[in-house]
Design a protein around this motif. Structure first.
Motif, PDB file in Angstrom:
ATOM      1  N   PHE A  54       1.480  38.822 -54.242  1.00 54.85           N
ATOM      2  CA  PHE A  54       0.661  37.567 -53.874  1.00 54.85           C
ATOM      3  C   PHE A  54       0.526  36.905 -55.190  1.00 54.85           C
ATOM      4  N   GLN A 105       3.398  24.219 -47.999  1.00 54.80           N
ATOM      5  CA  GLN A 105       2.035  24.420 -47.716  1.00 54.80           C
ATOM      6  C   GLN A 105       1.758  23.708 -46.555  1.00 54.80           C
ATOM      7  N   GLU A 188       1.232  29.461 -48.913  1.00 51.26           N
ATOM      8  CA  GLU A 188      -0.024  29.469 -47.901  1.00 51.26           C
ATOM      9  C   GLU A 188       0.456  29.487 -46.701  1.00 51.26           C
ATOM     10  N   ARG A 198      -3.746  35.350 -38.208  1.00 49.80           N
ATOM     11  CA  ARG A 198      -3.663  35.746 -39.690  1.00 49.80           C
ATOM     12  C   ARG A 198      -3.256  37.005 -39.762  1.00 49.80           C
ATOM     13  N   VAL A 216       3.938  35.418 -51.963  1.00 47.78           N
ATOM     14  CA  VAL A 216       3.084  34.595 -51.067  1.00 47.78           C
ATOM     15  C   VAL A 216       2.154  33.875 -51.946  1.00 47.78           C
ATOM     16  N   GLU A 218      -1.556  32.401 -51.970  1.00 48.00           N
ATOM     17  CA  GLU A 218      -2.549  32.491 -50.785  1.00 48.00           C
ATOM     18  C   GLU A 218      -3.917  32.482 -51.720  1.00 48.00           C
ATOM     19  N   HIS A 219      -4.790  31.883 -50.811  1.00 53.77           N
ATOM     20  CA  HIS A 219      -6.306  31.735 -51.378  1.00 53.77           C
ATOM     21  C   HIS A 219      -7.267  32.931 -50.967  1.00 53.77           C
ATOM     22  N   ASP A 220      -7.077  33.205 -49.460  1.00 50.16           N
ATOM     23  CA  ASP A 220      -7.665  34.012 -48.985  1.00 50.16           C
ATOM     24  C   ASP A 220      -7.868  35.297 -49.529  1.00 50.16           C
ATOM     25  N   VAL A 224      -5.430  38.775 -49.063  1.00 49.67           N
ATOM     26  CA  VAL A 224      -4.659  39.367 -50.366  1.00 49.67           C
ATOM     27  C   VAL A 224      -4.973  40.966 -50.486  1.00 49.67           C
TER      28      VAL A 224
END
Ligand SMILES: Nc1ncnc2c1ncn2[C@@H]1O[C@H](COP(=O)(O)OP(=O)(O)OP(=O)(O)O)[C@@H](O)[C@H]1O
Ligand SMILES: [Mg+2]
Lengths: 269, 386
Positions: A54, A105, A188, A198, A216, A218-220, A224
């Motif tokens: 990630f 994105q 994302e 998800r 990958v 990813e913000h979440d 992660v």
């Protein structure tokens, strides 16, 4: 049960495959400058086949730009080596043919074409002129399998434009699968998805990554933590930290960067 | 029902019907003069088939098809002039050359004495020009309005070039006064009918070719390139190749149409190949429905027919009317008349809530940018609807 050609059994693990000669992506000194502004600053990155990496970092850290640089969309300096082949400096379609696939994105599928047509096009870059000029009569086995994997086998004739948001993202992942890429760069992929979607996407990523080189963005952080086997943290164009989820969360520099955001330190410890 | 109509059976039936009308009914009921006129419209329709592919399916606003039409036409005209000069009079020098020039045939005319070279050149020269141009333009990622302006400029330059070459191309008078076509006397009504029939057969063949291309994987890819050129690259395709191939096909069709136009109409001049005719080609296609198979054909024939009916009575009115029609169609019905049934169908569905499967129809964008935008509904290949 699907015949596991696109998705062989197995789990991704930190460091990737431990047997045979795993494929790898080796990024060295990657820099991208927009009119003098260094969006990506001397980035090194190693990802081995079988690792689910990630790439995280605050907004504007340069995550998307790293993917853009690897895939040939923006000019960059440095080196990107895919299992012995230098891919930097090539045209976008040449990079794709060397087995590097990506998603965007904002989901970008061909809205005026059906789900089946989208997948068929993704599967077809290697087709010769004669096959191209003929009608699509049968469904490619890989396409059939991908349809099942992404759960769209009931929507083959639907225009991609009218799919739900999550389904579009899955279609993109399906396109990556049939494209037969060894390197998957996903920007994302779960943005805007419901909790259930998800979870399903996470499981799908896990199955995909077991046999591929996967990065990958990813913000979440919950996501992660759940699915990453390794993490690279990017901030202001530089690699800040790298390691397991626990390691980067414990990193003081990472905590400083994320201070005040809903990211690592809030969910950490 | 609809499925059956759209299916293979429907296609075969439609094609047979078209062939019957064009090859059977029309020659039986129309006088030779009208048949010649219809033949001329069919030439425009052949150009339109190519534009439908390149613009409707490929998103390339081909504003300069007059160039390719003109290349085909002038090549054929040069051959016919040379052949006439050898057949009647025997000097081997076309009449206008003795009048305006040195009385000598320029070297670059000579190859076109040969019928074989001429026929090959009619196909190959427009095709090669389009190939070189297409590669230069599309590899450099010139697109949208820039491509349109470029092709238009080319048409303008071509016409200016022809006008400047009074002694070798007939200048603004063009080439005319043909008496024979590959040895056939052009005054003979039977030969006029034959010319019409050739144009009709070529049109039917081009429609068949366009249909095959549209429904092939190539055609699906072309729509993908039109809608999201950048995305296609990431799947490993070079959009420049796909666009160039399509552009070449459109150019070859225009060249063949030009070559048929000359014996049918009896004259080719810069006024038939410049900016205005290039735009006129486009207008018929837009009105008929650029992304459909038959829309461009019907549109081109109708516009050409309306023009020949109206422009003699109201010459200035026609130009404005044509322009207005173009703007209205592009602005409010970018799918052209071909999209009318489904537009009406959509309204009807809202009223009656009929149980027909929903077609995803996006509202037509009412802006000039619509010229360069893909259409939604009309663009769908038929497989996708099932
Ligand atoms: N084409 C461009 N021209 C100029 N600057 C750009 C360009 N693309 C990105 N940037 C800048 O580069 C930096 C990195 O952007 P990038 O999109 O890679 O960030 P990101 O990490 O993906 O952020 P996010 O999480 O918001 O997606 C930002 O400051 C952005 O404004
Ligand atoms: Mg980003």
């Amino acid at each position: 049960m699907t015949t596991p050609t696109l998705l062989p059994d197995g789990e991704p693990r930190a460091g990737g495959l431990r047997h045979g000669r795993p494929k790898y992506l080796e990024v060295r000194g990657l820099s991208v400058s927009f009119d003098g502004f260094l969006a990506v600053d001397n980035v090194n990155l190693d990802v081995v086949q079988g690792d689910l990496r990630f790439l995280i970092g605050p907004n504007g850290a340069g995550k998307t730009t790293v993917i853009d640089a690897i895939t040939g969309l923006v000019p960059a300096t440095g080196s990107v080596n895919h299992t012995g082949t230098e891919i930097l400096g090539r045209k976008v379609h040449q990079v794709a043919r060397l087995g590097v696939g990506r998603t965007f994105q904002t989901a970008s599928v061909f809205e005026n074409l059906s789900v089946l047509q989208n997948l068929d096009i993704a599967a077809g870059a290697g087709r010769g002129p004669l096959r191209m000029l003929r009608r699509r009569k049968t469904v490619d086995p890989a396409v059939e399998e991908a349809l099942e994997i992404i759960g769209l086998e009931g929507a083959t004739g639907k225009m991609a434009g009218i799919l739900a948001h999550g389904q579009k993202q899955w279609l993109e992942i399906g396109m990556l699968l049939v494209q037969n890429s060894d390197v998957l760069l996903l920007d994302e992929p779960i943005a805007g998805m419901s909790q259930d979607e998800r979870g399903e996407t996470g499981e799908l990523l896990r199955r995909i990554a077991a046999s591929r080189i996967t990065v990958v963005v990813e913000h979440d952080m919950d996501f992660v933590r759940e699915y990453a086997t390794s993490v690279t943290v990017l901030a202001a164009g530089k690699v800040l930290s790298e390691g397991s989820v626990a390691q980067v969360q414990a990193d003081k520099k990472v905590q400083d960067v994320y201070l005040g955001s809903s990211g690592v330190e809030a969910a950490g410890a | 029902m609809m499925g059956l109509l759209r299916g293979r059976l429907g296609t075969a039936a439609g094609f047979t019907l078209g062939a019957l009308l064009l090859l059977g009914v029309a020659p039986a009921v129309l006088p030779v003069f009208s048949l010649g006129l219809l033949g001329k419209f069919l030439c425009f329709a052949i150009v339109a088939v190519g534009i439908g592919l390149a613009w409707g399916r490929g998103g390339m606003l081909t504003l300069g098809q007059g160039v390719f039409f003109g290349l085909g036409a002038y090549i054929m005209a040069m051959h016919m002039k040379l052949a006439d000069a050898s057949l009647f009079g025997g000097s081997g020098v076309p009449d206008f050359m003795s009048l305006y020039g040195s009385g000598e045939v320029p070297g670059w005319w000579e190859p076109f004495r040969s019928p074989v070279v001429t026929l090959l050149a009619v196909v190959l020269i427009p095709g090669l020009v389009a190939l070189v141009l297409g590669l230069a333009v599309f590899k450099r990622r010139v697109k949208g309005a820039y491509f349109a302006i470029l092709s238009q400029a080319l048409a303008a330059a071509f016409a200016v070039f022809l006008i400047g070459q009074q002694a070798t191309t007939g200048g603004s008078n063009g080439l005319s006064g043909f008496r024979s076509f590959f040895g056939f006397d052009l005054k003979d009504p039977n030969n006029k009918v034959m010319l019409y029939l050739i144009a009709a057969v070529v049109l039917l063949l081009s429609i068949a070719l366009a249909r095959q291309l549209m429904h092939s994987r190539f055609g699906e890819l072309l729509v993908a390139v039109r809608d999201q050129e950048e995305r296609v690259r990431f799947l490993g395709y070079d959009p420049a190749t796909i666009k160039t191939v399509t552009y070449v096909v459109a150019a070859v069709l225009a060249g063949i149409a030009g070559a048929l136009f000359v014996p049918l109409v009896g004259i080719i001049s810069p006024a038939d190949v410049g900016v205005i005719p290039s735009i006129a080609f486009l207008i018929g296609v837009a009105i008929g429905g650029r992304a459909t198979l038959l829309g461009p054909v019907l549109g081109a024939v109708s516009v050409a027919a309306a023009q020949s009916a109206l422009s003699s009575t109201f010459p200035s009115f026609w130009v404005y009317f044509q322009g207005l029609l173009f703007i209205l169609v592009i602005g409010f019905m970018p799918g052209g008349l071909a999209s009318l049934p489904s537009l009406i169908g959509r309204r009807g569905k809202f009223r009656t809530a009929a149980s027909t499967p929903a077609l995803p129809v996006a509202p037509a964008p009412a802006s000039p940018a619509a010229l360069l935008k893909p259409e939604e509904e009309a663009a769908m290949p038929e497989e996708a609807r099932r």
